[in-house]
Design an enzyme around this catalytic site. Sequence first.
Site, PDB file in Angstrom:
ATOM      1  N   LYS A  70       0.805  -1.284  -0.167  1.00 50.18           N
ATOM      2  CA  LYS A  70       0.152  -0.121   0.027  1.00 50.18           C
ATOM      3  C   LYS A  70       0.945   1.265  -0.037  1.00 50.18           C
ATOM      4  CE  LYS A  70      -4.165   1.706   0.381  1.00 50.18           C
ATOM      5  NZ  LYS A  70      -3.645   2.692  -0.788  1.00 50.18           N
ATOM      6  N   LYS A  94       4.701   2.252   8.540  1.00 54.14           N
ATOM      7  CA  LYS A  94       3.639   2.952   8.900  1.00 54.14           C
ATOM      8  C   LYS A  94       2.199   2.200   9.137  1.00 54.14           C
ATOM      9  CE  LYS A  94       3.307   6.747   6.340  1.00 54.14           C
ATOM     10  NZ  LYS A  94       2.913   7.892   5.512  1.00 54.14           N
ATOM     11  N   LYS A 106       5.587   2.569  -2.796  1.00 53.15           N
ATOM     12  CA  LYS A 106       5.551   3.703  -3.033  1.00 53.15           C
ATOM     13  C   LYS A 106       5.663   4.023  -4.545  1.00 53.15           C
ATOM     14  CE  LYS A 106       5.130   7.754  -0.549  1.00 53.15           C
ATOM     15  NZ  LYS A 106       4.056   7.554   0.406  1.00 53.15           N
ATOM     16  N   THR A 190      -5.672  12.136   6.659  1.00 62.47           N
ATOM     17  CA  THR A 190      -4.062  12.506   7.013  1.00 62.47           C
ATOM     18  C   THR A 190      -3.975  13.599   8.039  1.00 62.47           C
ATOM     19  OG1 THR A 190      -3.628  11.610   4.747  1.00 62.47           O
ATOM     20  CG2 THR A 190      -1.814  12.535   6.342  1.00 62.47           C
ATOM     21  N   ASN A 221      -3.125  19.328   1.218  1.00 63.32           N
ATOM     22  CA  ASN A 221      -4.296  18.539   1.682  1.00 63.32           C
ATOM     23  C   ASN A 221      -3.879  18.265   3.359  1.00 63.32           C
ATOM     24  OD1 ASN A 221      -5.014  15.749   2.605  1.00 63.32           O
ATOM     25  ND2 ASN A 221      -6.905  16.357   1.385  1.00 63.32           N
ATOM     26  N   SER A 361      -7.314   4.854   4.024  1.00 65.68           N
ATOM     27  CA  SER A 361      -7.416   4.009   2.669  1.00 65.68           C
ATOM     28  C   SER A 361      -7.640   2.619   2.870  1.00 65.68           C
ATOM     29  CB  SER A 361      -5.961   4.181   2.334  1.00 65.68           C
ATOM     30  OG  SER A 361      -5.655   5.370   1.267  1.00 65.68           O
TER      31      SER A 361
HETATM   32  N1  GLU Z   1       0.404   8.771   0.393  1.00 62.53           N
HETATM   33  C1  GLU Z   1       0.085   8.692   2.019  1.00 62.53           C
HETATM   34  C2  GLU Z   1       1.041   8.221   2.823  1.00 62.53           C
HETATM   35  O1  GLU Z   1       1.886   8.487   2.366  1.00 62.53           O
HETATM   36  C3  GLU Z   1      -1.237   7.636   1.900  1.00 62.53           C
HETATM   37  C4  GLU Z   1      -0.878   6.351   1.375  1.00 62.53           C
HETATM   38  C5  GLU Z   1      -2.301   5.367   1.197  1.00 62.53           C
HETATM   39  O2  GLU Z   1      -3.463   5.862   1.602  1.00 62.53           O
HETATM   40  O3  GLU Z   1      -2.093   4.330   0.866  1.00 62.53           O
HETATM   41  O4  GLU Z   1       0.914   7.888   3.740  1.00 62.53           O
END
Ligand code: GLU
Length: 427
Positions: A70, A94, A106, A190, A221, A361
């Site tokens: 993810k 995370k 990523k 977030t 955001n 998410s």
């Molecule tokens: N891009 C966000 C992060 O760095 C969310 C990642 C997601 O929702 O999968 O945590």
Amino acid sequence: MTRSYNSFDIAQAQFDGVAELLNLDPSARDLLRYPMREFTFAITARMDDGRIRIFRGFRVQHNDAKGPCKGGIRFHPLETLDTVRALAMWMTWKCAVVDIPLGGSKGGVVCDPHNLSAREQETVCRGYVRCMGRNMGPHLDVPAPDVMTSAQHMLWMLDEFEAIHGSKQPGFITGKPVGVGGSQGRAEATGFGLVFTLREALKELNIRPGDTTASVQGFGNVAQNAIRLYSQIGGRTVCVSCWDQTDQASYSFRRKDGIDLDELLGITDRFGGIDKRKVRDLGYEILPGEAWLEQDVDILIPAALENQITEDNVSRIGKRVRIIAEGANGPTTPAADSALEHRGIFVIPDLLANAGGVTCSYFEQVQSNTNYYWDKDEVLSKLDIKMTAAFIAVSELARKRKLFTRTAAYVIAVDRVARACRDRGWI
Ligand code: GLU
């Protein structure tokens, strides 16, 4: 002097320190300090003027022992494979620290969406999925928005994925618009998640939110939603900084009696750039980009990019600052981290403070895969429960073992992932 940092070196060094603390065996270290899979590819796109341009794309899948990978996809002109590697590794930790059944990945595209029309951006999004679609999917690797990507980008990517596969698969991607497979609360998640952890930190330090002020780096955001909820719990944001596309420089905007979020949103572009000409008329002082961290406030919220608090500027952090809540990924370099620890500043580390996005998410995936959607209160209260539980686990471990909060968060996360790898027989 501006130093350059390699985020992957930093991520590996952070991991190495925790591997030592956990006494991980060599095979675990070998597996976890590198990504499991990485992809680099060329996205070809026809521009509005008829010419073809090639955009470099990356996707890194760091670890999927706990579940499908993810992680977001960033659009940035200075994107590098090493940055994406670091960010993918940070996603693994995370997801583990908030205890959701997902791994870490990523993606990135070297591009500046400021200079692309909507049609050109759509072409890049669809091209990304044509290049990577076979290696992503609802049960494999699930993308999401990140720096300079939005719900609209996610929907174009979903549409392309579904066209390729010939079936509806809303669980392929998260951060979609509400009404087309998106979750209520995802846009806020977030920033709100960050404030849930901030509220808990204030409780622990015996400080009333209403007695505090904050200064924020970034106005995208994450920053916008953090500022909104922070003001709802009584806090006052007095300074924000953001990137100015015309000047190719950043500025800080300060109003000592507090910024007005909605007023600023009225003069902000879709990338979080505040109009410098209009902001002065609204009574804001215009200060240099780094002034945000020198303010006489209780709380700093870096919510822009990586490597922003460094050994060069850490000593300029305002004397009153008690808490730093990291909205961005990797905003603090290791040398700056040691200085913060030494000063006794309570750091809510990125992998915890900004985990609300991926946690929501995960809720979106659950809703999309079952095609049943929850109302906003349900989403946000589930988010609050997850974030609060993760905060308490980290702060209890930090207290019990006298660890810096970032180290405590890492210990919990790396231990969970290493266990999953071990239980699967990988190491
Ligand atoms: N891009 C966000 C992060 O760095 C969310 C990642 C997601 O929702 O999968 O945590």
